[in-house]
Design a protein around this motif. Structure first.
Motif, PDB file in Angstrom:
ATOM      1  N   TRP A  73      -6.462  -1.460  23.092  1.00 53.75           N
ATOM      2  CA  TRP A  73      -7.101  -0.223  23.552  1.00 53.75           C
ATOM      3  C   TRP A  73      -7.850   0.464  22.410  1.00 53.75           C
ATOM      4  O   TRP A  73      -8.985   0.919  22.587  1.00 53.75           O
ATOM      5  CB  TRP A  73      -6.026   0.698  24.131  1.00 53.75           C
ATOM      6  N   THR A  74      -7.244   0.504  21.237  1.00 53.67           N
ATOM      7  CA  THR A  74      -7.880   1.142  20.088  1.00 53.67           C
ATOM      8  C   THR A  74      -9.196   0.455  19.731  1.00 53.67           C
ATOM      9  O   THR A  74     -10.173   1.116  19.347  1.00 53.67           O
ATOM     10  CB  THR A  74      -6.932   1.120  18.868  1.00 53.67           C
ATOM     11  N   ARG A  75      -9.228  -0.867  19.896  1.00 53.22           N
ATOM     12  CA  ARG A  75     -10.455  -1.621  19.610  1.00 53.22           C
ATOM     13  C   ARG A  75     -11.484  -1.519  20.745  1.00 53.22           C
ATOM     14  O   ARG A  75     -12.587  -2.050  20.618  1.00 53.22           O
ATOM     15  CB  ARG A  75     -10.105  -3.086  19.355  1.00 53.22           C
TER      16      ARG A  75
ATOM     17  N   HIS B 182     -11.068  -2.774  23.812  1.00 48.14           N
ATOM     18  CA  HIS B 182     -11.035  -3.940  24.694  1.00 48.14           C
ATOM     19  C   HIS B 182     -10.454  -3.612  26.062  1.00 48.14           C
ATOM     20  O   HIS B 182     -10.688  -4.345  27.027  1.00 48.14           O
ATOM     21  CB  HIS B 182     -10.221  -5.063  24.059  1.00 48.14           C
ATOM     22  N   THR B 183      -9.654  -2.542  26.134  1.00 52.35           N
ATOM     23  CA  THR B 183      -9.036  -2.135  27.397  1.00 52.35           C
ATOM     24  C   THR B 183      -9.135  -0.624  27.532  1.00 52.35           C
ATOM     25  O   THR B 183      -9.522   0.081  26.592  1.00 52.35           O
ATOM     26  CB  THR B 183      -7.549  -2.540  27.449  1.00 52.35           C
ATOM     27  N   MET B 184      -8.771  -0.127  28.707  1.00 50.13           N
ATOM     28  CA  MET B 184      -8.745   1.311  28.965  1.00 50.13           C
ATOM     29  C   MET B 184      -7.337   1.703  29.407  1.00 50.13           C
ATOM     30  O   MET B 184      -6.775   1.083  30.314  1.00 50.13           O
ATOM     31  CB  MET B 184      -9.774   1.690  30.038  1.00 50.13           C
ATOM     32  N   LEU B 185      -6.785   2.705  28.766  1.00 52.21           N
ATOM     33  CA  LEU B 185      -5.439   3.168  29.069  1.00 52.21           C
ATOM     34  C   LEU B 185      -5.467   4.637  29.473  1.00 52.21           C
ATOM     35  O   LEU B 185      -5.991   5.474  28.735  1.00 52.21           O
ATOM     36  CB  LEU B 185      -4.509   3.010  27.859  1.00 52.21           C
ATOM     37  N   LEU B 186      -4.884   4.946  30.610  1.00 48.65           N
ATOM     38  CA  LEU B 186      -4.664   6.334  30.979  1.00 48.65           C
ATOM     39  C   LEU B 186      -3.574   6.918  30.088  1.00 48.65           C
ATOM     40  O   LEU B 186      -2.714   6.189  29.584  1.00 48.65           O
ATOM     41  CB  LEU B 186      -4.233   6.429  32.440  1.00 48.65           C
ATOM     42  N   PRO B 187      -3.561   8.232  29.877  1.00 44.44           N
ATOM     43  CA  PRO B 187      -2.532   8.836  29.036  1.00 44.44           C
ATOM     44  C   PRO B 187      -1.094   8.473  29.415  1.00 44.44           C
ATOM     45  O   PRO B 187      -0.287   8.206  28.512  1.00 44.44           O
ATOM     46  CB  PRO B 187      -2.802  10.337  29.182  1.00 44.44           C
ATOM     47  N   PRO B 188      -0.723   8.431  30.715  1.00 38.81           N
ATOM     48  CA  PRO B 188       0.670   8.049  31.015  1.00 38.81           C
ATOM     49  C   PRO B 188       1.015   6.645  30.543  1.00 38.81           C
ATOM     50  O   PRO B 188       2.120   6.410  30.032  1.00 38.81           O
ATOM     51  CB  PRO B 188       0.746   8.161  32.543  1.00 38.81           C
TER      52      PRO B 188
ATOM     53  N   GLY C 123      -9.312   7.235  28.281  1.00 39.96           N
ATOM     54  CA  GLY C 123      -9.330   6.013  27.497  1.00 39.96           C
ATOM     55  C   GLY C 123     -10.670   5.314  27.480  1.00 39.96           C
ATOM     56  O   GLY C 123     -10.818   4.256  26.905  1.00 39.96           O
ATOM     57  N   LYS C 124     -11.702   5.882  28.106  1.00 40.11           N
ATOM     58  CA  LYS C 124     -13.012   5.214  28.132  1.00 40.11           C
ATOM     59  C   LYS C 124     -13.707   5.398  26.800  1.00 40.11           C
ATOM     60  O   LYS C 124     -13.576   6.397  26.137  1.00 40.11           O
ATOM     61  CB  LYS C 124     -13.880   5.804  29.252  1.00 40.11           C
ATOM     62  N   ARG C 125     -14.523   4.380  26.453  1.00 39.41           N
ATOM     63  CA  ARG C 125     -15.273   4.450  25.214  1.00 39.41           C
ATOM     64  C   ARG C 125     -16.749   4.335  25.527  1.00 39.41           C
ATOM     65  O   ARG C 125     -17.139   3.756  26.497  1.00 39.41           O
ATOM     66  CB  ARG C 125     -14.858   3.321  24.283  1.00 39.41           C
TER      67      ARG C 125
ATOM     68  N   ASN D 287       2.175  15.520  23.153  1.00 43.46           N
ATOM     69  CA  ASN D 287       1.993  14.568  22.049  1.00 43.46           C
ATOM     70  C   ASN D 287       0.682  13.792  22.160  1.00 43.46           C
ATOM     71  O   ASN D 287       0.620  12.591  21.904  1.00 43.46           O
ATOM     72  CB  ASN D 287       3.187  13.595  21.999  1.00 43.46           C
ATOM     73  N   GLN D 288      -0.388  14.518  22.505  1.00 48.74           N
ATOM     74  CA  GLN D 288      -1.674  13.867  22.732  1.00 48.74           C
ATOM     75  C   GLN D 288      -2.447  13.566  21.448  1.00 48.74           C
ATOM     76  O   GLN D 288      -3.410  12.799  21.477  1.00 48.74           O
ATOM     77  CB  GLN D 288      -2.553  14.753  23.612  1.00 48.74           C
ATOM     78  N   GLU D 289      -2.052  14.145  20.343  1.00 44.54           N
ATOM     79  CA  GLU D 289      -2.855  14.037  19.128  1.00 44.54           C
ATOM     80  C   GLU D 289      -3.160  12.599  18.724  1.00 44.54           C
ATOM     81  O   GLU D 289      -4.320  12.262  18.437  1.00 44.54           O
ATOM     82  CB  GLU D 289      -2.177  14.791  17.973  1.00 44.54           C
ATOM     83  N   PRO D 290      -2.170  11.692  18.690  1.00 48.62           N
ATOM     84  CA  PRO D 290      -2.503  10.308  18.299  1.00 48.62           C
ATOM     85  C   PRO D 290      -3.460   9.632  19.277  1.00 48.62           C
ATOM     86  O   PRO D 290      -4.244   8.768  18.885  1.00 48.62           O
ATOM     87  CB  PRO D 290      -1.132   9.605  18.294  1.00 48.62           C
ATOM     88  N   TYR D 291      -3.399  10.015  20.528  1.00 45.83           N
ATOM     89  CA  TYR D 291      -4.281   9.426  21.550  1.00 45.83           C
ATOM     90  C   TYR D 291      -5.734   9.728  21.210  1.00 45.83           C
ATOM     91  O   TYR D 291      -6.584   8.832  21.190  1.00 45.83           O
ATOM     92  CB  TYR D 291      -3.908  10.009  22.910  1.00 45.83           C
ATOM     93  N   TYR D 292      -6.029  10.985  20.904  1.00 42.44           N
ATOM     94  CA  TYR D 292      -7.409  11.348  20.592  1.00 42.44           C
ATOM     95  C   TYR D 292      -7.781  11.012  19.150  1.00 42.44           C
ATOM     96  O   TYR D 292      -8.945  10.741  18.855  1.00 42.44           O
ATOM     97  CB  TYR D 292      -7.633  12.827  20.896  1.00 42.44           C
ATOM     98  N   ALA D 293      -6.793  10.973  18.269  1.00 50.20           N
ATOM     99  CA  ALA D 293      -7.072  10.589  16.886  1.00 50.20           C
ATOM    100  C   ALA D 293      -7.553   9.145  16.802  1.00 50.20           C
ATOM    101  O   ALA D 293      -8.292   8.770  15.890  1.00 50.20           O
ATOM    102  CB  ALA D 293      -5.832  10.779  16.018  1.00 50.20           C
ATOM    103  N   ALA D 294      -7.137   8.337  17.792  1.00 50.38           N
ATOM    104  CA  ALA D 294      -7.553   6.931  17.811  1.00 50.38           C
ATOM    105  C   ALA D 294      -8.975   6.763  18.308  1.00 50.38           C
ATOM    106  O   ALA D 294      -9.486   5.646  18.370  1.00 50.38           O
ATOM    107  CB  ALA D 294      -6.603   6.120  18.701  1.00 50.38           C
ATOM    108  N   GLY D 295      -9.628   7.863  18.672  1.00 53.76           N
ATOM    109  CA  GLY D 295     -11.007   7.809  19.096  1.00 53.76           C
ATOM    110  C   GLY D 295     -11.196   7.626  20.570  1.00 53.76           C
ATOM    111  O   GLY D 295     -12.275   7.240  21.037  1.00 53.76           O
TER     112      GLY D 295
END
Length: 269
Positions: free
Chosen positions: A200-202, A204-210, A267-269, A254-262
């Motif tokens: 997901w970070t790269r 390649h996939t999309m992840l919803l917050p849950p 989860g869309k890029r 605890n959303q900070e790491p989710y958005y810190a990952a870009g």
């Protein structure tokens, strides 16, 4: 930062999601499916197996093994009718979506090979008969004791489709093969939580917050047995939508790491 509002709130439908687990040399692995693009809800997203509660789940007459319905009602903070429906939906959806059947001929056994039920699986997905009818016909006991309650997330107000989803965890039964043979999945595979988050970070996939949150939590455990023994608190998590810098985002614990990952919203890029 501006909160997102909608004139009419769409009611959230009850749903069950099961995080299937198995051990590997790298730690617990989870079974994930990428939903078919274009679906009305979470199209293209990588998710755990699950879906909405069917009205028949609440009135299902099934042979039941494990903690009584009252225990599930207390753990999820619901009445017994809803608790029964959630557990039945969890077992039914897992079978429909990936072929894993948490049921057996007796209260202390589990089906070793589900390939003989392939046609019934298709008929269940098409709603040609109920899950309780299937279990009764095959003389199977629903193994509620193989499930553990894990989390409760509600789709934010502002979405056109909303679900009040209870997450369960369960170890994949020995001998059974999880697959992606469902009309709702484009692909499916086992991954460690770390590998799934890395994909997901790269981008390649999309992840919803849950989904991201459950992967992050399960990634802290060394073995499946540790996950099943965890007994977490299960608060109701209702994220909210807001706009920031012209982008729609989701506010959740605890959303900070989710958005810190870009990650962009959802989860869309």
């Amino acid at each position: 930062m501006t909160d997102f509002t909608l004139a009419a709130e769409v009611p959230a439908k009850d749903a069950s999601t099961v995080i299937l687990l198995r051990d590997s040399d790298a730690g617990p692995e989870v079974f994930l499916q990428r939903r078919v693009a274009g679906m009305a809800f979470a199209g293209g997203m990588t998710v755990f197996p699950g879906g909405g509660v069917d009205p028949q789940d609440a009135v299902a007459e099934v042979a039941w093994a494990g903690q009584p319905v009252s225990w599930w009602a207390e753990r999820f903070g619901v009445d017994e009718g809803k608790a029964k429906a959630l557990v039945c939906a969890a077992v039914r959806e897992t079978f429909e979506e990936c072929g894993v059947l948490l049921a057996g001929p007796t209260a202390d056994t589990v089906v070793a090979d589900t390939s003989g039920y392939a046609q019934a699986r298709k008929q269940l997905e098409a709603r040609e008969f109920s899950f309780s009818e299937f279990l009764a016909r095959e003389n199977l006991v629903l193994r509620a004791d193989l499930l553990r309650p894990w989390a409760n997330w509600v789709t934010p107000v502002g979405e056109h489709r909303r679900y009040d989803t209870r997450f369960f965890v369960a170890a994949a039964p020995a001998g059974q093969i999880a697959d992606g043979a469902t009309s709702e999945a484009a692909e499916a595979d086992w991954q460690t939580p770390a590998a799934a988050v890395a994909d997901w970070t790269r981008g390649h996939t999309m992840l919803l917050p849950p989904t991201w949150s459950q992967l992050t939590a399960i990634g802290e455990f060394a073995a499946v047995a540790d996950v099943l023994a965890a007994e977490p608190e299960i608060p109701v998590i209702l994220p909210t939508l807001y706009q920031e810098d012209g982008q729609l985002r989701v506010r959740f614990p605890n959303q900070e790491p989710y958005y810190a990952a870009g990650a962009h919203p959802w989860g869309k890029r």
